[in-house]
Each structure stands twice: as C-alpha cells, then as structure tokens.
Design a protein around this motif. Structure first.
Motif, short mmCIF file in Angstrom:
data_model
loop_
_atom_site.label_atom_id
_atom_site.label_comp_id
_atom_site.label_asym_id
_atom_site.label_seq_id
_atom_site.Cartn_x
_atom_site.Cartn_y
_atom_site.Cartn_z
N MET A 120 40.99 59.97 20.63
CA MET A 120 42.08 58.92 20.88
C MET A 120 43.19 59.55 21.72
SD MET A 120 44.57 57.59 17.81
CE MET A 120 43.34 56.80 16.80
N SER A 121 42.89 60.50 22.71
CA SER A 121 43.95 61.01 23.48
C SER A 121 44.90 60.16 24.35
CB SER A 121 43.46 62.28 24.22
OG SER A 121 42.57 61.89 25.13
N GLU A 122 44.28 59.24 24.95
CA GLU A 122 44.99 58.15 25.55
C GLU A 122 44.62 56.80 25.18
OE1 GLU A 122 44.41 57.70 30.18
OE2 GLU A 122 45.25 59.52 29.64
N MET A 123 45.49 55.84 25.31
CA MET A 123 45.20 54.44 24.68
C MET A 123 46.27 53.64 25.39
SD MET A 123 46.35 54.51 20.70
CE MET A 123 45.02 53.45 20.22
N THR A 124 46.11 52.41 25.18
CA THR A 124 47.38 51.45 25.77
C THR A 124 48.25 51.08 24.85
OG1 THR A 124 46.17 49.48 24.96
CG2 THR A 124 45.48 50.03 27.45
N VAL A 125 49.45 50.84 25.36
CA VAL A 125 50.75 50.42 24.30
C VAL A 125 50.26 49.54 23.52
CG1 VAL A 125 53.07 49.83 24.24
CG2 VAL A 125 52.25 51.34 25.96
N SER A 126 49.55 48.63 23.78
CA SER A 126 49.20 47.45 23.12
C SER A 126 48.37 47.80 21.87
CB SER A 126 48.55 46.46 23.94
OG SER A 126 49.30 45.88 24.90
N ASP A 127 47.26 48.72 22.39
CA ASP A 127 46.37 49.25 21.27
C ASP A 127 47.16 49.93 20.22
OD1 ASP A 127 44.16 47.93 22.33
OD2 ASP A 127 43.42 49.68 23.49
N ALA A 128 47.94 50.62 20.89
CA ALA A 128 48.88 51.76 19.90
C ALA A 128 49.70 50.93 19.05
CB ALA A 128 49.72 52.61 20.76
N ARG A 129 50.36 49.75 19.49
CA ARG A 129 50.98 49.03 18.49
C ARG A 129 50.34 48.49 17.17
NH1 ARG A 129 52.56 45.13 22.16
NH2 ARG A 129 54.00 46.27 22.83
N ALA A 130 49.02 48.19 17.51
CA ALA A 130 48.28 47.45 16.87
C ALA A 130 47.71 48.65 15.90
CB ALA A 130 47.04 46.90 17.44
N ARG A 131 47.53 49.77 16.16
CA ARG A 131 47.14 50.99 15.38
C ARG A 131 48.04 51.95 15.25
NH1 ARG A 131 42.15 52.73 18.26
NH2 ARG A 131 42.05 54.18 16.57
N LEU A 132 49.24 51.60 15.01
CA LEU A 132 50.38 52.62 15.01
C LEU A 132 50.13 54.01 13.95
CD1 LEU A 132 52.94 53.85 16.20
CD2 LEU A 132 54.06 52.40 14.48
N ALA A 133 49.78 53.56 12.60
CA ALA A 133 49.58 54.40 11.77
C ALA A 133 48.55 55.40 12.08
CB ALA A 133 49.19 53.80 10.40
N ASP A 134 47.33 55.01 12.85
CA ASP A 134 46.21 55.84 13.22
C ASP A 134 46.93 56.62 14.21
OD1 ASP A 134 44.62 54.53 11.42
OD2 ASP A 134 43.83 52.99 13.15
N VAL A 135 47.55 56.12 15.12
CA VAL A 135 48.22 56.95 16.34
C VAL A 135 48.96 58.27 15.81
CG1 VAL A 135 49.67 56.97 18.43
CG2 VAL A 135 47.94 55.21 17.90
N VAL A 136 49.91 57.95 14.84
CA VAL A 136 50.77 59.10 14.17
C VAL A 136 49.90 60.00 13.63
CG1 VAL A 136 52.48 59.11 12.61
CG2 VAL A 136 52.65 57.24 14.29
N ARG A 152 50.10 56.53 32.35
CA ARG A 152 50.74 57.19 31.18
C ARG A 152 52.21 56.94 31.43
NH1 ARG A 152 48.17 63.15 30.47
NH2 ARG A 152 46.21 62.59 29.95
N VAL A 153 52.83 56.44 30.10
CA VAL A 153 54.18 55.93 30.18
C VAL A 153 54.89 56.71 28.87
CG1 VAL A 153 53.84 53.69 31.22
CG2 VAL A 153 53.87 53.84 28.59
N ALA A 154 54.13 57.27 27.83
CA ALA A 154 54.83 57.88 26.85
C ALA A 154 53.79 58.66 26.00
CB ALA A 154 55.28 56.87 25.99
#
Length: 87
Positions: free
Chosen positions: A1-17, A35-37
């Motif tokens: 999970m080193s790179e993902m779209t902002v949309s996917d991150a929004r849906a899986r925020l707890a997993d990303v954190v 990459r934006v963030a």
C-alpha cells in the motif's frame, strides 16, 4: 500500500493511517497518476522536521564561518543579545 489514489484513500482512510503508522513507511496519494500528497507517521514527521532544522543550522553555521574566513567581522555577542532582547 505504498501508493494509492486519493479516492481509494478516502474510502480506506483508517487502513491508510494504520499502514503509515505501523509500517513507518509513507503512503503516497495520487491524482491522475501523479503523487500529490503522502501520509506518514506523526513521530516520523517530527524526526524529519528536527533533522531538517538541524541541517539548516549546520549550513548556516558553515556559511557564517565562511564569511568570517573571507574577512567579514563577527557581530559582538552583546549586540546580538541586545537585538534579541536578552539584555
């Protein structure tokens, strides 16, 4: 999970954190393939900021030494303290 779209991150925020916090590895967020963030562990960020500040201090000290080596006069300590309101 080193790179993902902002949309996917929004849906899986707890997993990303959790991935950034536990793995101590940034998760890069992309938009339209760029990459934006990045999400990183807060303690890791604190260490990075401290290291950057230390490096800036070392670079500034080296520049000051170089100026003095090139004949520029040092600023008297009493004047520095007065400028900083420490007297």
């Amino acid at each position: 999970m080193s790179e993902m779209t902002v949309s996917d991150a929004r849906a899986r925020l707890a997993d990303v954190v959790d991935a950034a916090r536990v793995g101590h590895s940034p998760v890069y967020l992309t938009r339209r393939g760029h990459r934006v963030a990045a999400v990183i562990d807060a303690d890791d960020l604190d260490r990075l900021i401290a290291a950057a500040e230390d490096l800036a201090d070392l670079e500034n000290a080296a520049a000051a030494r170089a100026e003095m080596a090139n004949g520029r006069a040092a600023i008297p300590w009493e004047l520095v303290k007065a400028d900083l309101g420490l007297t």
